[in-house]
Design a protein around this motif. Structure first.
Motif, PDB file in Angstrom:
ATOM      1  N   ASN A  68       0.755  -1.260   0.000  1.00  0.00           N
ATOM      2  CA  ASN A  68       0.000   0.000   0.000  1.00  0.00           C
ATOM      3  C   ASN A  68       0.788   1.315   0.000  1.00  0.00           C
ATOM      4  O   ASN A  68       0.244   2.350  -0.346  1.00  0.00           O
ATOM      5  CB  ASN A  68      -0.931   0.043   1.220  1.00  0.00           C
ATOM      6  N   GLN A  69       2.027   1.271   0.441  1.00  0.00           N
ATOM      7  CA  GLN A  69       2.742   2.530   0.736  1.00  0.00           C
ATOM      8  C   GLN A  69       3.289   3.222  -0.507  1.00  0.00           C
ATOM      9  O   GLN A  69       3.507   4.438  -0.487  1.00  0.00           O
ATOM     10  CB  GLN A  69       3.881   2.256   1.730  1.00  0.00           C
ATOM     11  N   VAL A  70       3.563   2.437  -1.561  1.00  0.00           N
ATOM     12  CA  VAL A  70       4.025   3.038  -2.819  1.00  0.00           C
ATOM     13  C   VAL A  70       3.458   2.235  -3.985  1.00  0.00           C
ATOM     14  O   VAL A  70       3.081   1.067  -3.812  1.00  0.00           O
ATOM     15  CB  VAL A  70       5.578   3.048  -2.956  1.00  0.00           C
ATOM     16  N   PHE A  71       3.445   2.863  -5.158  1.00  0.00           N
ATOM     17  CA  PHE A  71       3.182   2.167  -6.415  1.00  0.00           C
ATOM     18  C   PHE A  71       4.540   1.958  -7.065  1.00  0.00           C
ATOM     19  O   PHE A  71       5.323   2.901  -7.166  1.00  0.00           O
ATOM     20  CB  PHE A  71       2.282   3.033  -7.307  1.00  0.00           C
ATOM     21  N   VAL A  72       4.823   0.731  -7.492  1.00  0.00           N
ATOM     22  CA  VAL A  72       6.137   0.424  -8.069  1.00  0.00           C
ATOM     23  C   VAL A  72       6.009   0.184  -9.568  1.00  0.00           C
ATOM     24  O   VAL A  72       5.097  -0.524 -10.014  1.00  0.00           O
ATOM     25  CB  VAL A  72       6.732  -0.860  -7.441  1.00  0.00           C
ATOM     26  N   PRO A  89      -4.162   8.647   8.871  1.00  0.00           N
ATOM     27  CA  PRO A  89      -2.857   9.221   9.240  1.00  0.00           C
ATOM     28  C   PRO A  89      -1.917   8.179   9.850  1.00  0.00           C
ATOM     29  O   PRO A  89      -0.716   8.201   9.589  1.00  0.00           O
ATOM     30  CB  PRO A  89      -3.214  10.295  10.277  1.00  0.00           C
ATOM     31  N   SER A  90      -2.469   7.230  10.621  1.00  0.00           N
ATOM     32  CA  SER A  90      -1.599   6.225  11.239  1.00  0.00           C
ATOM     33  C   SER A  90      -0.909   5.390  10.171  1.00  0.00           C
ATOM     34  O   SER A  90       0.224   4.942  10.344  1.00  0.00           O
ATOM     35  CB  SER A  90      -2.398   5.325  12.186  1.00  0.00           C
ATOM     36  N   ARG A  91      -1.575   5.174   9.044  1.00  0.00           N
ATOM     37  CA  ARG A  91      -0.942   4.427   7.961  1.00  0.00           C
ATOM     38  C   ARG A  91      -0.068   5.334   7.101  1.00  0.00           C
ATOM     39  O   ARG A  91       0.930   4.896   6.542  1.00  0.00           O
ATOM     40  CB  ARG A  91      -2.002   3.739   7.080  1.00  0.00           C
ATOM     41  N   HIS A  92      -0.477   6.612   6.988  1.00  0.00           N
ATOM     42  CA  HIS A  92       0.325   7.500   6.150  1.00  0.00           C
ATOM     43  C   HIS A  92       1.757   7.612   6.677  1.00  0.00           C
ATOM     44  O   HIS A  92       2.701   7.779   5.910  1.00  0.00           O
ATOM     45  CB  HIS A  92      -0.334   8.875   6.040  1.00  0.00           C
ATOM     46  N   ARG A  93       1.911   7.460   7.990  1.00  0.00           N
ATOM     47  CA  ARG A  93       3.254   7.554   8.582  1.00  0.00           C
ATOM     48  C   ARG A  93       4.168   6.384   8.194  1.00  0.00           C
ATOM     49  O   ARG A  93       5.370   6.445   8.405  1.00  0.00           O
ATOM     50  CB  ARG A  93       3.138   7.674  10.115  1.00  0.00           C
ATOM     51  N   GLU A  94       3.586   5.323   7.599  1.00  0.00           N
ATOM     52  CA  GLU A  94       4.444   4.216   7.116  1.00  0.00           C
ATOM     53  C   GLU A  94       5.180   4.597   5.830  1.00  0.00           C
ATOM     54  O   GLU A  94       6.229   4.018   5.525  1.00  0.00           O
ATOM     55  CB  GLU A  94       3.574   2.981   6.779  1.00  0.00           C
ATOM     56  N   VAL A  95       4.584   5.530   5.089  1.00  0.00           N
ATOM     57  CA  VAL A  95       5.054   5.786   3.713  1.00  0.00           C
ATOM     58  C   VAL A  95       6.541   6.182   3.650  1.00  0.00           C
ATOM     59  O   VAL A  95       7.292   5.617   2.849  1.00  0.00           O
ATOM     60  CB  VAL A  95       4.142   6.818   3.003  1.00  0.00           C
ATOM     61  N   PRO A  96       7.007   7.132   4.498  1.00  0.00           N
ATOM     62  CA  PRO A  96       8.424   7.530   4.377  1.00  0.00           C
ATOM     63  C   PRO A  96       9.412   6.376   4.566  1.00  0.00           C
ATOM     64  O   PRO A  96      10.469   6.380   3.937  1.00  0.00           O
ATOM     65  CB  PRO A  96       8.611   8.560   5.500  1.00  0.00           C
ATOM     66  N   PHE A  97       9.049   5.402   5.405  1.00  0.00           N
ATOM     67  CA  PHE A  97       9.960   4.264   5.614  1.00  0.00           C
ATOM     68  C   PHE A  97      10.114   3.464   4.321  1.00  0.00           C
ATOM     69  O   PHE A  97      11.203   3.038   3.970  1.00  0.00           O
ATOM     70  CB  PHE A  97       9.453   3.357   6.746  1.00  0.00           C
ATOM     71  N   TYR A  98       9.003   3.277   3.625  1.00  0.00           N
ATOM     72  CA  TYR A  98       9.069   2.551   2.349  1.00  0.00           C
ATOM     73  C   TYR A  98       9.795   3.384   1.287  1.00  0.00           C
ATOM     74  O   TYR A  98      10.600   2.862   0.517  1.00  0.00           O
ATOM     75  CB  TYR A  98       7.658   2.172   1.870  1.00  0.00           C
TER      76      TYR A  98
END
Ligand code: ARG
Length: 273
Positions: A68-72, A89-98
């Protein structure tokens, strides 16, 4: 050898209700979740996949859902990712790690200016198996505007995007109701789509196989196609027949703990180019 990215379920939990499958009453068995996640990895490895992992982060209970965090993507030899804007928002915070994970491996990062829109990676964005286009679900998580912004960025690379409106809250992500099996055939659950979306799907596939609501809501359309197999949490007699028609053999991996969070096999990985 297909490469696939997963995130270990160290901190996996159900703490709120982001989709209709989630309920605070259904406590997660962490030990069982770990065993199920390892079984999924083992099946992927047995089917010629090379597994890569991203480090899980404490407090990110849904980070295990690596779709979910990026499209590859990859176009003309250039690998890229489009970072998501997750609704919660709790899931949006995962995005930078990916994004950091992909940046460290040389991927081009295509940032979109989302404004008030959302886009949830491969939860809602699925490649046609021949790479000719991307199917884009919207309505529950990704927004129509998010899809349009994504489509504008893809059109610069010559990649068409097919918007598909989703209408069943149990199929809140496209990957629960569309599963490409090969370049000619897909599994779909028709009840998940608006009439326009359904008509669009029929244009792009030579063979559409229909799942029932019960099959879709038990994540039978959330399988992983790899090495002539269909990795799925359950299989019904009719799904077995459909798969057989397409030359695929079902392999069952129990994902009961992850289903409590509204996800199964497909949601737990991202294929890498
Ligand atoms: N609990 C997660 C959420 O609601 C599940 C995500 C499942 N992922 C998917 N690709 N369908 O965001």
């Amino acid at each position: 050898m297909p490469k696939v990215l997963l995130c270990p379920p160290d901190y996996f939990d159900v703490v709120d209700q982001k989709n209709p499958y989630m309920s605070r009453e259904s406590a997660v068995d962490r030990v069982k979740a770990r065993t199920q996640w390892e079984a999924l990895c083992a099946v992927l490895q047995q089917n010629a996949c090379e597994i890569e992992t991203i480090d899980p982060v404490a407090g990110f209970e849904d980070m295990v859902f690596a779709a979910n965090q990026v499209f590859v993507g990859e176009k003309n030899g250039v690998k890229f990712v489009v970072p998501s804007r997750m609704l919660y928002p709790s899931r949006h915070r995962e995005v930078p790690f990916y994004v950091d994970w992909f940046r460290a491996r040389g991927y081009r990062i295509i940032e979109l200016d989302y404004g008030d829109d959302y886009l949830e990676g491969h939860g809602d964005l699925l490649w046609h198996p021949d790479g000719s286009r991307v199917y884009a679900g919207y309505g529950f998580r990704s927004t129509r505007g998010g899809i349009e912004k994504f489509a504008a960025a893809m059109s610069e690379m010559g990649i068409p995007v097919v918007p598909l409106q989703l209408i069943d809250p149990y199929c809140y992500h496209l990957d629960t109701c569309l599963c490409p099996l090969n370049k000619d055939a897909a599994l779909i659950f028709p009840g998940a789509y608006s009439a326009d979306a359904l008509a669009a799907l029929h244009q792009f596939w030579n063979r559409i196989h229909l799942l029932t609501a019960e099959e879709a809501h038990r994540f039978m359309g959330n399988g992983i196609v790899v090495n002539g197999k269909y990795v799925t949490p359950h299989v019904s007699p009719q799904l077995k027949v459909l798969l057989q028609k397409e030359g695929l053999t079902p392999v069952i991996v129990d994902t009961s703990e992850f289903e409590k969070a509204g996800g199964s096999c497909f949601c737990m990985k991202t294929f890498l180019p």
